[in-house]
Write an enzyme that holds these catalytic residues in place. Structure first.
Site, PDB file in Angstrom:
ATOM      1  CB  CYS A 134      21.993  55.150 -14.602  1.00 41.08           C
ATOM      2  SG  CYS A 134      22.995  53.556 -14.396  1.00 41.08           S
ATOM      3  CB  CYS A 172      19.842  52.763 -14.608  1.00 42.63           C
ATOM      4  SG  CYS A 172      20.910  52.926 -13.439  1.00 42.63           S
ATOM      5  CG  ASP A 173      17.035  54.862 -16.720  1.00 41.11           C
ATOM      6  OD1 ASP A 173      16.777  54.114 -16.210  1.00 41.11           O
ATOM      7  OD2 ASP A 173      17.897  55.128 -17.125  1.00 41.11           O
TER       8      ASP A 173
END
Length: 347
Positions: A138, A141-142
């Site tokens: 993701c 997300c990261d």
């Protein structure tokens, strides 16, 4: 299992991730007594994420497991029941929903499906071991963890192209590794990728090995045109070959899109009255915790209204959380204590 042995429930929520837990909290607060079928891995996919920086209310990063633990505790504070069972099959019988797990059979008036989706993996050795330590599924997300670093994205569809473009805002260098000589994604996304100066496309190439012991340090890649193996030093590796929604247990009557995701309207209704959807199982686009939680809240509100209109035996319950219940018990005990009396007799 015989009908008389079925456990009757007003609302069953299938899935114990952010979408399902949020739904359970809202349902309980609406006077419904929901049962959550958590599955063997409660918390959903986000529980494997080491840190979240974009979930509202947490100025410092919070681990995915810790966040779902807090959600679970909040749900339990309102009396939500959670069972570590997985829905293996759902059938529709006489406008009721029969949910079979590996050990029980339930009959429900209404359902919220929040079973989530899981990223497709490459199946490489130690891929799971390095997840959260350089390997991610993701970019949203990261990506921020790889600011000014080198990262690689594997894939050639819309997901890979979008993630590479997003990563290019943070990383110093982004490599897209695609096993073919042409992208499968939309042309507009392909054009955006090719216009980015810090994105390099590695065509006709497959990832064969992840390097690094406890933290990713690079990749071994194989060019399937000239049959050569080389090493690529990267700090992060994003697998973007798609997601698989968990819908195999659903009845044939329920509508899925061409990728297998549940089709739901803006009120979280599916095509089956009484079945609602929340979280990643109905979201092929965003797959964010905050969006899953919001959709769970909407699904619970709609399911509560459905029960009030369609279930003659439904009666909303008074909601008292654990802290209030403990205080009431303490007050009751104090009020019931017999007063001490002394009867002094003077001779």
């Amino acid at each position: 299992m015989a009908d008389q042995n079925r456990k009757h429930e007003n609302l069953i929520i299938v899935g114990g991730g952010p979408g399902g837990l949020s739904a359970s909290i809202y349902a309980a607060r609406n006077g419904v007594n929901p049962l959550v079928l958590n599955g063997p891995e409660p918390g959903g996919q986000i529980s494997t994420t080491s840190e979240l920086e974009n979930y509202p209310g947490f100025p410092e990063p919070i681990g995915g497991f810790e966040l779902t633990q807090k959600m679970t505790q909040q749900a339990e504070n309102f009396g939500v029941r959670l069972e570590y069972e997985s829905a293996e099959k759902i059938a529709i019988v006489d406008n009721k929903f029969i949910v079979k797990t590996e050990i029980n059979e339930y009959e429900a008036e209404t359902l919220i499906i929040a079973s989530g989706a899981e990223p497709k993996t490459l199946g490489l050795p130690r891929e799971d071991h390095l997840r959260g330590n350089g390997v991610s599924y993701c970019a949203t997300c990261d990506a921020a963890f790889f600011k000014n670093k080198k990262v690689a994205v594997v894939g050639g569809g819309d997901t890979a192209l979008w993630e590479a473009t997003f990563l290019a805002k943070f990383a110093a260098q982004v490599y897209i590794i695609h096993r073919r000589g042409k992208f499968r994604g939309a042309k507009i996304l392909s054009d955006r990728v090719k216009a980015k100066e810090n994105i390099e496309i590695i065509w006709d190439t497959e990832v064969k090995e992840l390097m690094g012991e406890d933290k990713l340090s690079g990749l071994k890649i194989f060019n399937n045109k000239n049959n050569t193996v080389s090493k690529l030093a990267v700090d992060g590796f994003f697998v973007a070959i798609g997601h698989q929604p968990r819908t195999s247990f659903l009845p044939a009557e329920i509508e899925l899109d061409s990728y297998g995701y549940l089709v739901a309207d803006k009120h979280q209704h599916t095509n089956i009255p009484g079945i609602f959807a929340a979280g990643d199982v109905q979201d092929p686009d965003y797959r964010q915790v905050v969006i899953a939680a919001g959709s769970g809240a909407k699904a619970a509100i709609e399911a509560s209204e459905y029960l009030e209109k369609n279930s003659p035996t439904f009666a909303a319950q008074t909601v008292i959380n654990k802290a209030e219940a403990a205080q009431q018990t303490e007050n009751f005990s104090t009020e019931q204590e017999p007063a001490l009396s002394f009867n002094l007799k003077l001779d």
